[in-house]
Design a protein around this motif. Structure first.
Motif, PDB file in Angstrom:
ATOM      1  N   ASP A 581       0.845  -1.175   0.000  1.00 29.52           N
ATOM      2  CA  ASP A 581       0.000   0.000   0.000  1.00 29.52           C
ATOM      3  C   ASP A 581       0.891   1.240   0.000  1.00 29.52           C
ATOM      4  O   ASP A 581       1.744   1.391   0.859  1.00 29.52           O
ATOM      5  CB  ASP A 581      -0.839  -0.036   1.285  1.00 29.52           C
ATOM      6  N   TYR A 582       0.682   2.133  -0.966  1.00 28.22           N
ATOM      7  CA  TYR A 582       1.615   3.255  -1.078  1.00 28.22           C
ATOM      8  C   TYR A 582       1.513   4.230   0.085  1.00 28.22           C
ATOM      9  O   TYR A 582       2.361   5.085   0.251  1.00 28.22           O
ATOM     10  CB  TYR A 582       1.439   3.987  -2.416  1.00 28.22           C
ATOM     11  N   ARG A 583       0.482   4.130   0.905  1.00 26.71           N
ATOM     12  CA  ARG A 583       0.387   5.035   2.050  1.00 26.71           C
ATOM     13  C   ARG A 583       0.883   4.408   3.347  1.00 26.71           C
ATOM     14  O   ARG A 583       0.764   5.004   4.405  1.00 26.71           O
ATOM     15  CB  ARG A 583      -1.057   5.497   2.238  1.00 26.71           C
ATOM     16  N   ALA A 584       1.409   3.202   3.265  1.00 29.48           N
ATOM     17  CA  ALA A 584       1.819   2.502   4.484  1.00 29.48           C
ATOM     18  C   ALA A 584       2.888   3.272   5.246  1.00 29.48           C
ATOM     19  O   ALA A 584       2.844   3.373   6.469  1.00 29.48           O
ATOM     20  CB  ALA A 584       2.312   1.102   4.138  1.00 29.48           C
ATOM     21  N   GLY A 585       3.851   3.840   4.519  1.00 31.51           N
ATOM     22  CA  GLY A 585       4.922   4.591   5.171  1.00 31.51           C
ATOM     23  C   GLY A 585       4.371   5.808   5.899  1.00 31.51           C
ATOM     24  O   GLY A 585       4.738   6.094   7.037  1.00 31.51           O
ATOM     25  N   GLU A 586       3.455   6.504   5.241  1.00 36.62           N
ATOM     26  CA  GLU A 586       2.842   7.687   5.835  1.00 36.62           C
ATOM     27  C   GLU A 586       2.059   7.318   7.095  1.00 36.62           C
ATOM     28  O   GLU A 586       2.170   7.960   8.128  1.00 36.62           O
ATOM     29  CB  GLU A 586       1.914   8.344   4.808  1.00 36.62           C
ATOM     30  N   ARG A 587       1.292   6.236   7.000  1.00 37.06           N
ATOM     31  CA  ARG A 587       0.496   5.820   8.159  1.00 37.06           C
ATOM     32  C   ARG A 587       1.388   5.398   9.319  1.00 37.06           C
ATOM     33  O   ARG A 587       1.106   5.704  10.479  1.00 37.06           O
ATOM     34  CB  ARG A 587      -0.430   4.668   7.767  1.00 37.06           C
ATOM     35  N   THR A 588       2.452   4.676   8.996  1.00 35.89           N
ATOM     36  CA  THR A 588       3.369   4.246  10.048  1.00 35.89           C
ATOM     37  C   THR A 588       3.976   5.457  10.745  1.00 35.89           C
ATOM     38  O   THR A 588       4.017   5.522  11.974  1.00 35.89           O
ATOM     39  CB  THR A 588       4.492   3.368   9.446  1.00 35.89           C
ATOM     40  N   PHE A 589       4.421   6.428   9.951  1.00 40.36           N
ATOM     41  CA  PHE A 589       5.017   7.625  10.537  1.00 40.36           C
ATOM     42  C   PHE A 589       3.997   8.341  11.443  1.00 40.36           C
ATOM     43  O   PHE A 589       4.305   8.721  12.567  1.00 40.36           O
ATOM     44  CB  PHE A 589       5.489   8.582   9.440  1.00 40.36           C
ATOM     45  N   GLN A 590       2.774   8.499  10.959  1.00 39.07           N
ATOM     46  CA  GLN A 590       1.750   9.195  11.751  1.00 39.07           C
ATOM     47  C   GLN A 590       1.460   8.464  13.055  1.00 39.07           C
ATOM     48  O   GLN A 590       1.396   9.072  14.123  1.00 39.07           O
ATOM     49  CB  GLN A 590       0.460   9.332  10.937  1.00 39.07           C
ATOM     50  N   THR A 612      11.261  -2.733  16.531  1.00 37.04           N
ATOM     51  CA  THR A 612      11.047  -2.922  15.096  1.00 37.04           C
ATOM     52  C   THR A 612      12.049  -3.892  14.486  1.00 37.04           C
ATOM     53  O   THR A 612      13.152  -4.078  14.998  1.00 37.04           O
ATOM     54  CB  THR A 612      11.133  -1.572  14.351  1.00 37.04           C
ATOM     55  N   TYR A 613      11.642  -4.513  13.377  1.00 35.01           N
ATOM     56  CA  TYR A 613      12.562  -5.339  12.605  1.00 35.01           C
ATOM     57  C   TYR A 613      13.256  -4.513  11.534  1.00 35.01           C
ATOM     58  O   TYR A 613      14.132  -4.996  10.836  1.00 35.01           O
ATOM     59  CB  TYR A 613      11.800  -6.501  11.941  1.00 35.01           C
ATOM     60  N   GLN A 614      12.794  -3.280  11.338  1.00 30.75           N
ATOM     61  CA  GLN A 614      13.386  -2.432  10.291  1.00 30.75           C
ATOM     62  C   GLN A 614      13.768  -1.071  10.852  1.00 30.75           C
ATOM     63  O   GLN A 614      13.184  -0.062  10.454  1.00 30.75           O
ATOM     64  CB  GLN A 614      12.362  -2.188   9.175  1.00 30.75           C
ATOM     65  N   PRO A 615      14.717  -1.017  11.794  1.00 33.06           N
ATOM     66  CA  PRO A 615      15.034   0.276  12.408  1.00 33.06           C
ATOM     67  C   PRO A 615      15.536   1.295  11.392  1.00 33.06           C
ATOM     68  O   PRO A 615      15.450   2.500  11.620  1.00 33.06           O
ATOM     69  CB  PRO A 615      16.126  -0.057  13.422  1.00 33.06           C
ATOM     70  N   GLU A 616      15.998   0.821  10.248  1.00 35.99           N
ATOM     71  CA  GLU A 616      16.569   1.756   9.278  1.00 35.99           C
ATOM     72  C   GLU A 616      15.495   2.340   8.352  1.00 35.99           C
ATOM     73  O   GLU A 616      15.759   3.256   7.602  1.00 35.99           O
ATOM     74  CB  GLU A 616      17.678   1.074   8.466  1.00 35.99           C
ATOM     75  N   HIS A 617      14.271   1.786   8.412  1.00 38.15           N
ATOM     76  CA  HIS A 617      13.231   2.292   7.516  1.00 38.15           C
ATOM     77  C   HIS A 617      12.967   3.776   7.788  1.00 38.15           C
ATOM     78  O   HIS A 617      12.852   4.197   8.934  1.00 38.15           O
ATOM     79  CB  HIS A 617      11.936   1.507   7.701  1.00 38.15           C
ATOM     80  N   TYR A 618      12.862   4.569   6.702  1.00 42.96           N
ATOM     81  CA  TYR A 618      12.811   6.019   6.906  1.00 42.96           C
ATOM     82  C   TYR A 618      11.604   6.474   7.716  1.00 42.96           C
ATOM     83  O   TYR A 618      11.691   7.436   8.473  1.00 42.96           O
ATOM     84  CB  TYR A 618      12.895   6.782   5.579  1.00 42.96           C
ATOM     85  N   SER A 619      10.455   5.789   7.588  1.00 37.57           N
ATOM     86  CA  SER A 619       9.308   6.301   8.357  1.00 37.57           C
ATOM     87  C   SER A 619       9.505   6.030   9.852  1.00 37.57           C
ATOM     88  O   SER A 619       9.048   6.805  10.688  1.00 37.57           O
ATOM     89  CB  SER A 619       7.976   5.749   7.851  1.00 37.57           C
TER      90      SER A 619
END
Ligand code: ADP
Ligand code: ZN
Ligand code: ZN
Length: 745
Positions: A581-590, A612-619
């Protein structure tokens, strides 16, 4: 062929739009009419001229053409409230794709007979001291609803009935029981004239506005008074004084004889928020929410039309309140996904508000701590004016955030759902008697059942989703409610090692109880909040410090302020499996930013642990730093690269059909039609394919996406699809469009 006939409605009410009348368009008006316009038509046996509204234009009438009467003329002065709503409906139809009738039904209130009931007020019959004592007693007996009523009644001698039932979520039965106990009395307005008016007495002294607040207010008003009302975005963390700005702006609009619509996500329609508006505006304000009956809603709308109120507060549908002189639209928590309708027409309240503001010459003020990409993008492009509020006015500092890499935890031998850092801090808070909030992104970690031997995942036989295990031993489908009992052997390979993936809220609650047996835990998820009052009750109990830990899903990150919370743990911050989902990053950040913002609201400093399993993910990285701008820039890059909104536009075409084969053929036909006809028009297509949830309730779902920079082009594509389906008589399937969808299908 020319469209020389028109369908009109004479009576613009929700109930009548299904019964349109057909008229011939005279040569003098040919090419001058459009849906939403107001015309005069001869009507009835006497052919008396009546006002009518155009629904749609047609080439071929349904009725025999010779029998049709002609439209007499264009009606004068097309700017009443009704005309505006109809024009707005026409805009919704054009922008989001629906029939004019669907759009009108969205915009026009459903008329309901309401019994001429009198306004009711609740009067306290006992003394203030008695009320205080009684409240304590109810709390001891865990009669929280009664305690809430008493709490309010100690402050006020009388309360509006609807305030208590709707905002405090207290049921009729509770009030009747209190009446029997002779604690209070419900009286009608004849006895007590101005119920809400007394609330104004409580009005607190005016705060001195900060320079930033003043600047927002003066800019908005100046531009309004100059006849060039604009769109504004206030980017400010919770507690930075946005609501105060809203209230002052509304006050100023009232002075100018203008009305205001305040949009708030349903979940944030809390008693505390509403009370602030009531205290300021008393009975000039009214609230629309989902607990009102259709009759009650209609009543509110009538009051707005008649000028009995100046302010309406409500979720996205409040946008259609027919105020005669709308001056201001406020949209708080502008980024919330509930602002997008999930039924056809799938309109977004932000864009629709902008159109409405443009039509009425009103100002539009958006507010958020984590603005949507859309709003911030427009602010960067100069379509909106951006204001920043950076200070928390209630004191309290931003929390310290620790990011924990769960892969590392596992490598170092920790198999628990709690990282060592989180364990350490939880223990510390429990010994100090401070509160903890634990947040689980449940959608990603539902307790689904899988076979450890063959990998089979148990799915609902009617829907393409996995079943989840509940405490009562039943397996349930969250889409259709199907349930079955737990299996002891894998139905596929017979292995006994079939079990739940243990990381739902229930399982975590159990683990907390094992690890911290003395801790008092409250759990908040879809299961514990299924009754009407439970949501508020859990939050109230936590704020009264009846528990040490509040564990829950998304729901706990919004709403109330808990000053005693000094630790927030995000158990699994990762993007859900819906990461495509292209909004997943935005939702995670919010979500992470909001969750982190829950710690340290009071005087005590807060800490946040993000696992998290992805500490490097930008969001995740930007949320940990509470860095909106950094997140925005990286997210926008991705959207640009992939031509996703807000940089480009996207339209989803969804086709649902119980005949799987036929559905597949249809969607392929439509996709190749679009690809052939619009090739070279700068479009990018995705699919067609089976939807992510390929089947719900035995109906198969197919989807096709079209991306394009120009929304007008997408409108053309939509018309082309509609026409093709009509010509090829594809009427046996259910189809719909979603313009700039907020999730993928
Ligand atoms: P937001 O809507 O951004 O969460 P609020 O408007 O609710 O922020 O303000 C947060 C708190 O600060 C409220 O208790 C409010 O009464 C208080 N507040 C707002 N503006 C001021 C001000 N100028 N001076 C002092 N307190 C203020
Ligand atoms: Zn198996
Ligand atoms: Zn199902």
């Amino acid at each position: 062929m020319e469209k020389s006939f028109a369908k009109v409605i004479i009576d613009i009410s929700h109930e009548k739009v299904d019964r349109p009348f057909e008229y011939k368009i005279p040569a003098s008006l040919m090419g001058k009419l459009a849906p939403g316009m107001c015309v005069n038509v001869p009507f009835g046996n006497g052919n008396k001229l009546r006002k009518a509204y155009i629904l749609e234009l047609e080439e071929i009438p349904e009725f025999p053409a010779p029998k049709l009467k002609e439209i007499a003329s264009l009606a004068e002065g097309q700017n009443g409230v009704e005309e505006q709503l109809i024009a707005l409906a026409a805009w919704i139809k054009r922008t989001y794709g629906s029939t004019m009738i669907q759009a009108l039904k969205t915009v026009l209130p459903a008329k309901q007979k309401i019994s001429e009931k009198k306004k009711k007020t609740i009067l306290r019959l006992i003394s203030r001291d008695e009320a205080v004592a009684l409240q304590a007693q109810y709390i001891r007996k865990h009669q929280t609803a009664k305690a809430r009523v008493l709490e309010e009644l100690t402050e006020q001698e009388c309360l509006p009935y609807e305030l208590v039932t709707e905002k405090l979520h207290v049921g009729k039965a509770t009030l009747q029981s209190l009446e029997k106990e002779l604690v209070l009395k419900v009286v009608s307005e004849d006895v007590y004239r101005d119920p809400v008016g007394t609330l104004q007495a409580k009005k607190c002294e005016e705060k001195v506005l900060s320079d930033e607040q003043k600047r927002i207010i003066s800019t908005v008003l100046e531009e309004y008074d100059n006849g060039s009302p604009g769109c504004y975005l206030i980017h400010g963390i919770t507690g930075s004084g946005k609501t105060e700005v809203y209230i002052r702006l509304i006050e100023q609009m009232c002075r100018r004889g203008r009305q205001t619509i305040v949009l708030i996500p349903e979940i944030a329609l809390t008693y505390q928020t509403l009370m602030r508006f009531y205290q300021h505006f008393g009975n000039r304000v009214s609230v629309l929410n989902s607990t009102l009956s259709a009759g009650e809603k209609y009543d509110q709308i009538k009051r707005a039309r008649d000028g009995d109120i100046d302010i309406i507060i409500g979720p996205r549908s409040a946008l259609f309140t027919p105020f005669p002189k709308l001056g201001l639209i406020i949209m708080d928590e502008e980024h919330e996904s509930s602002y997008k309708s999930d039924a056809v027409p799938r309109f977004h309240a932000r864009e629709t508000a902008q159109e409405l503001a443009r039509m009425c010459g009103a100002s539009l003020v958006l507010g958020s701590a984590t603005p949507s990409l859309e709003a911030y993008y427009r602010a960067q492009n100069g379509d909106y004016r951006l204001f920043e509020l950076n200070r928390r006015l209630t004191g309290g500092s931003l929390p310290t955030v620790h990011v924990v890499d769960l892969r590392k935890e596992l490598k170092e031998g920790n198999r628990s759902v709690f990282s060592r850092k989180l364990q350490e801090l939880m223990k510390d808070r429990l010994t100090r008697g401070e509160q903890i909030m634990l947040f689980l992104n449940r959608r990603g970690y539902a307790g689904f059942i899988s076979c450890r031997a063959c990998g089979l995942v148990l799915k609902c036989p009617h829907c393409d989703v996995s079943l989840s295990e509940h405490k009562d031993g039943k397996l349930r489908c969250h889409y259709c409610g199907y349930e079955q009992s737990m299996v002891s052997k894998c139905p596929e390979c017979g292995s006994p090692y079939i079990m739940g993936f243990k990381a739902g809220t229930q399982q975590i609650e159990e683990q907390i109880k094992i690890r911290y047996p003395k801790a008092r835990v409250l759990r908040m998820d879809a299961d514990t909040t299924s009754t009407k009052d439970s949501y508020e009750e859990i939050l109230a109990a936590f704020s009264e410090e009846k528990a040490d830990i509040l564990l829950g899903t998304q729901m706990i990150v919004k709403g109330h302020d808990f000053p005693k919370v000094t630790l927030v743990g995000v158990l699994a911050a990762d993007l859900s499996p819906f990461a495509s989902d292209y909004r997943a990053g935005e939702r995670t950040f919010q979500l992470l930013t909001q969750a982190a913002g829950r710690a340290g609201r009071g005087k005590l400093p807060g800490e946040v642990v993000i696992q998290t399993y992805q500490p490097e993910h930008y969001s995740i990285a930007h949320a940990a730093k509470q860095d909106y701008k950094g997140f925005y820039e990286e997210e926008l890059l991705y959207r640009e690269l992939m031509s996703y909104p807000p940089v480009s536009h996207m339209m989803a075409f969804l086709l649902q059909m119980s005949n799987e084969k036929k559905g597949k053929i249809y969607i392929e036909q439509i996709a190749s039609l679009v690809k052939n006809r619009f090739c070279g028009h700068n479009i990018v297509t995705i699919g067609p394919s089976s939807a992510m949830i390929g089947k719900i309730n035995d109906v198969y779902r197919f989807v096709f996406y079209i991306k394009c920079g120009q929304s007008e082009e997408l409108e053309k594509i939509r018309e082309c699809i509609e026409q093709y389906m009509e010509e090829n008589e594809m009427e046996d399937c259910n189809t719909s469009f979603d313009f700039d969808p907020c999730h993928i299908y």
